[in-house]
Design an enzyme around this catalytic site. Structure first.
Site, PDB file in Angstrom:
ATOM      1  CE  LYS A 148      -1.868  -0.605   5.793  1.00 51.18           C
ATOM      2  NZ  LYS A 148      -2.021  -1.343   4.762  1.00 51.18           N
TER       3      LYS A 148
ATOM      4  NE  ARG B  69      -6.850   5.628   3.482  1.00 47.86           N
ATOM      5  CZ  ARG B  69      -6.553   4.841   4.002  1.00 47.86           C
ATOM      6  NH1 ARG B  69      -6.753   3.559   4.620  1.00 47.86           N
ATOM      7  NH2 ARG B  69      -6.072   5.671   5.077  1.00 47.86           N
TER       8      ARG B  69
ATOM      9  CB  THR C 174      -0.926  -0.183   1.086  1.00 44.53           C
ATOM     10  OG1 THR C 174       0.014  -0.036   2.533  1.00 44.53           O
ATOM     11  CG2 THR C 174      -2.104  -1.334   1.253  1.00 44.53           C
TER      12      THR C 174
HETATM   13  N1  DSN Z   1      -5.766  -2.496   6.854  1.00 41.31           N
HETATM   14  C1  DSN Z   1      -4.789  -2.832   7.372  1.00 41.31           C
HETATM   15  C2  DSN Z   1      -3.639  -2.452   8.856  1.00 41.31           C
HETATM   16  O1  DSN Z   1      -3.922  -1.957   9.956  1.00 41.31           O
HETATM   17  O2  DSN Z   1      -2.565  -3.486   9.033  1.00 41.31           O
HETATM   18  C3  DSN Z   1      -3.915  -3.938   6.892  1.00 41.31           C
HETATM   19  O3  DSN Z   1      -4.512  -3.701   5.709  1.00 41.31           O
END
Ligand code: DSN
Length: 411
Positions: free
Chosen positions: A226, A232, A223
């Protein structure tokens, strides 16, 4: 006054409400972060108006010359950042990116190895009720019961016995360094495709604070929102030999038109991630996680695996006599946002587990350092000891707000 506040006051109000929540609270969800205003601007741009099925230079519709510039910039920057041979920036999010890897490299019923969800994996890593567990033969692996870390001897033994077609590493709740080189060796020994999902640690991999598997793995998904601190969405990086299959799996295999505004924002985030400040930021994420972990241990809270090598910590609440789901609610009332999480060999369920997962990417973006982590650890310790003491919750909440006012994110 903003246009939105005039045209749609209800939605405007909900956005303002969320903004206040983000500004006034301690965000400890390990997968969340605060994007820059430049990333926000690209995400909110007129690039959302365009349809661009296909890839740069080869689109189905006319009028894509500016879109091509942005998508190519995103691709080139991701290649440079991770040392990737091929990059597809079109995946709409992490699950579709992972879906594309199965679709490109396996046939229905083929076997693959992935870490169990309750040990720190992800729903797309073989959960029975997810497409990955339903259409493919998931061979699970776990962590060692004593060390709570990956047992590479057991993984190698199982891979040799079961000969999976693909082995997946990379996790959502694993606080330790992932031995990617050993995974590559095992894949070579058994002839399996070698895949990593680095969604959680991508920013750390890009800056050298975690081993970066991209140059020598067959395929790597991530992704972009993060530790990488972009919009996103997601992307897939792979060796040249898998490029055509991966591209076809994304479009027309699984997706239609890419989200061009988001791809433009990815390019912005990748440029940010190449700057020296981002490297410093990544290093501070880890320093903060270690320091928060030390304070939590001083407060009597056990950490799964005894600590962390990355951005996240997994708290084992078994011996505290408290339920994680209740603690998450009480911490939230105190202004500290976390999520309940299973821990390895959990005796609870995903809705009522024994763990809480926290991480430091968001607080580090705000500029917080080790001394603030100590305060956060103390507050968590106090709430864990007396979760139903309303006066304490109110006191912590007031202190949280006071701290947050010193670390403004969006002016
Ligand atoms: N929802 C994500 C997380 O919190 O790690 C993973 O997709």
């Amino acid at each position: 006054m903003s246009i939105l506040s005039e045209k749609d006051p209800e939605i405007y109000k909900s956005i303002q409400c969320e903004k206040e929540r983000q500004m006034d609270g301690i965000e400890l969800i390990a997968s969340e972060n605060y994007v820059s205003e430049a990333v926000l601007e690209a995400m909110g741009s007129i690039m959302t108006n365009k349809y661009s099925e296909g890839y740069p230079g080869k689109r189905y519709y006319a009028g894509n010359e500016c879109i091509d510039v942005a998508e190519n910039l995103a691709i080139d920057r991701a290649k440079e950042l991770f040392g990737a041979a091929h990059v597809n920036v079109q995946p709409l999010s992490g699950s579709p990116a992972n879906q594309a890897v199965y679709f490109a490299l396996l046939e229905r019923g083929d076997s693959f190895m992935g870490l169990d969800l309750d040990m720190g994996g992800h729903i797309t890593h073989g959960l029975k009720i997810n497409f990955s567990g339903r259409y493919y033969d998931h061979i699970s692996y776990g962590v060692d019961k004593e060390t709570e870390m990956l047992d590479m001897d057991a993984i190698r033994k199982s891979a040799k016995e079961k000969k999976p077609k693909m082995i997946l590493s990379g996790y959502t709740a694993y606080p330790r360094e992932v031995p990617f080189k050993e995974f590559r060796e095992i894949c070579d020994e058994v002839g399996a495709f070698c895949w990593a999902d680095i969604a959680h640690i991508a920013g750390l991999c890009a800056t050298g604070y975690h081993e970066n598997p991209v140059p020598y793995f067959d395929v790597v998904t991530t992704t972009t929102h993060k530790t990488l601190r972009g919009p996103r969405a997601a992307m897939i990086m792979c060796k040249e030999e898998f490029a055509a299959k991966i591209d076809k799996a994304i479009f027309p295999g699984l997706q239609g038109g890419p989200h061009d505004h988001i791809n433009a924002a990815k390019a912005v985030a990748f440029k940010e991630a190449m700057q020296p400040e981002f490297k410093e930021y990544s290093g501070q994420i880890i320093k903060n996680a270690k320091s928060l972990g030390e304070e939590l241990q001083a407060q009597g809270i056990r950490l799964v695996s005894g600590g962390t090598d990355n951005h996240l910590l997994l708290l084992d609440l078994t011996k505290t006599g408290q339920r994680a789901k209740h603690l998450v609610e009480q911490l939230d009332k105190a202004g500290i946002c976390t999520n309940k999480n299973t821990i390895p060999y959990d005796t609870g369920t995903p809705w009522d587990p024994n763990g809480i997962r926290i991480g430091t990417p968001a607080l580090t973006t705000r500029g917080m350092k080790e001394s603030e982590m100590k305060m956060v650890g103390e507050w968590i310790g106090q709430v864990v000891k007396s979760p139903d003491d309303n006066a304490l919750i109110e006191k912590v909440n007031a202190e949280v707000k006071e701290l947050c006012q010193q670390f403004i994110i969006y002016k």
